[in-house]
Scaffold this motif. Structure first.
Motif, short mmCIF file in Angstrom:
data_model
loop_
_atom_site.label_atom_id
_atom_site.label_comp_id
_atom_site.label_asym_id
_atom_site.label_seq_id
_atom_site.Cartn_x
_atom_site.Cartn_y
_atom_site.Cartn_z
N ASP A 35 57.17 4.52 70.48
CA ASP A 35 55.89 4.24 71.20
C ASP A 35 55.49 5.31 72.29
OD1 ASP A 35 55.27 1.58 70.38
OD2 ASP A 35 56.54 0.45 71.83
N GLU A 38 53.50 7.67 70.43
CA GLU A 38 52.09 7.37 69.99
C GLU A 38 51.05 7.09 70.95
OE1 GLU A 38 50.10 2.94 68.40
OE2 GLU A 38 52.39 3.20 68.57
N LEU A 39 51.67 6.82 72.50
CA LEU A 39 51.28 7.04 73.67
C LEU A 39 50.93 8.17 74.14
CD1 LEU A 39 52.57 3.96 75.45
CD2 LEU A 39 50.19 3.93 74.61
N ARG A 41 49.95 10.51 72.34
CA ARG A 41 48.96 11.27 71.52
C ARG A 41 47.67 10.34 71.77
NH1 ARG A 41 50.34 11.65 65.33
NH2 ARG A 41 50.60 9.31 65.57
N ASP A 42 47.72 9.16 71.98
CA ASP A 42 46.54 8.30 72.24
C ASP A 42 46.15 8.57 73.76
OD1 ASP A 42 44.55 6.45 72.16
OD2 ASP A 42 45.98 4.78 72.55
N VAL A 43 46.88 8.12 74.58
CA VAL A 43 46.63 8.05 76.20
C VAL A 43 46.78 9.53 76.84
CG1 VAL A 43 46.92 6.91 78.20
CG2 VAL A 43 47.19 5.69 76.27
N ARG A 46 43.88 11.94 75.50
CA ARG A 46 42.34 11.56 76.20
C ARG A 46 42.41 11.48 77.65
NH1 ARG A 46 40.22 6.65 72.47
NH2 ARG A 46 42.24 5.66 73.18
N ARG A 138 46.68 0.82 80.96
CA ARG A 138 46.01 1.94 80.04
C ARG A 138 44.43 1.79 79.97
NH1 ARG A 138 43.55 0.97 74.82
NH2 ARG A 138 44.03 2.60 73.50
N LEU A 142 42.23 5.28 81.01
CA LEU A 142 40.94 5.58 80.17
C LEU A 142 39.56 5.30 80.45
CD1 LEU A 142 42.49 4.34 76.79
CD2 LEU A 142 42.52 6.51 77.69
#
Length: 303
Positions: A35, A38-39, A41-43, A46, A138, A142
């Motif tokens: 996790d 993954e976070l 790379r995701d949050v 960005r 999150r 974002l």
């Protein structure tokens, strides 16, 4: 329960709980690592979130996955415990002494059942709360990244045995507490028959308060009658703001104690609550599933 067990049964139970704890630790570390990556790379990429922010999101998100993997924790933990007892010939000695296999399987199954009850009644609501916190945090991180994207229409539905209301809003404010450019289509239900259109309500804003909608700058029209305007209007509501205005939650994110109420709300609004009913039944069966996993693992480890 522990006082009612013999020394042999307590020994097997504590050995089993130790291995279940070890299995939980290993699986939790793997889930946290996955996790976090993954976070990141995701949050992190960005929203340019720092290490502490990503770690906080990970700690809020991972319990949901760990909870789903708990049956395998009991399967692997009990299996490892009984395999270790077999390798040291302890189970062989017990059987040679005439001890029934159920005497050292029962403690593991009973402990799994009791832990399952605690998971459903205590841990599940905490995990649901953590998941809600993750979604909120999150979304806040974002929010700047998603600025400028077109606003989507909001569709809701509420109802009871007498009235069904379809609600459409052009948009909602960033906090999600107020709907804008609202149209409400009100249908009357008579003696359980097909709903009949009763009136149309338009409002510049609609705020969902406990037990009611508070409408501002209202225009109301009924079939065959002249439209009427009003500065404010209150409409009874059975919806909850934290559920209705933030989107319907997945069944897995609703706390166990609130599932019956959520099922009733969904069915009153005319929707199918099958997924929520399945989730409720699965939670009720969780203690039995944990006990079954323990018995299955013990059975496979015996010679």
């Amino acid at each position: 329960m522990i006082r009612g067990l013999t020394s042999l049964e307590r020994y097997v139970m504590w050995r089993t709980l130790a291995m279940v704890g070890a299995a939980l630790g290993v699986i939790s570390l793997v889930v946290l690592l996955i996790d976090f990556v993954e976070l990141s790379r995701d949050v992190g990429a960005r929203a340019e979130a720092g290490f502490a922010q990503v770690l906080g999101l990970t700690l809020l998100k991972s319990p949901t996955t760990i909870l789903l993997l708990l049956p395998f924790v009991f399967l692997f933990g009990v299996l490892a415990a009984f395999v270790a007892l077999n390798r040291r010939s302890e189970l062989i000695a017990m059987r040679a002494a005439g001890v029934s296999a159920w005497r050292f399987i029962f403690p593991a199954a009973a402990a799994a059942f009791v832990i399952g009850v605690g998971v459903v009644t205590v841990v599940n609501p905490l995990v649901a709360w953590a998941n809600a916190g993750f979604e909120a945090a999150r979304g806040e991180l974002l929010s700047g990244y998603l600025t400028g994207q077109p606003e989507e229409e909001v569709w809701l539905r509420q109802g009871d045995e007498n009235t069904q209301i379809v609600i459409r809003a052009g948009s909602r404010d960033p906090s999600g507490a107020v709907l804008k450019d609202v149209v409400m289509l009100v249908y009357a239900v008579v003696d359980g028959r097909q709903p009949v259109f009763a009136r149309r309500i338009e409002a510049r804003e609609a705020r969902l308060l406990p037990g009611q909608w508070r409408l501002t700058d209202v225009r109301e029209a009924e079939p065959g009658r002249t439209a009427v305007r009003a500065e404010t209007l209150s409409i009874p509501s059975t919806l909850e703001a934290d559920w209705a205005l933030t989107g319907q939650q997945a069944p897995q994110t609703v706390p166990f104690w609130r599932l019956p109420q959520r099922i009733a709300q969904i069915e009153q609004a005319g929707f199918s609550a099958t997924n929520y009913r399945i989730q409720f039944q699965q939670l009720l069966a969780t203690p039995l599933m944990y006990a079954a996993m323990a018995i299955l693992a013990a059975g496979f480890s015996l010679r």
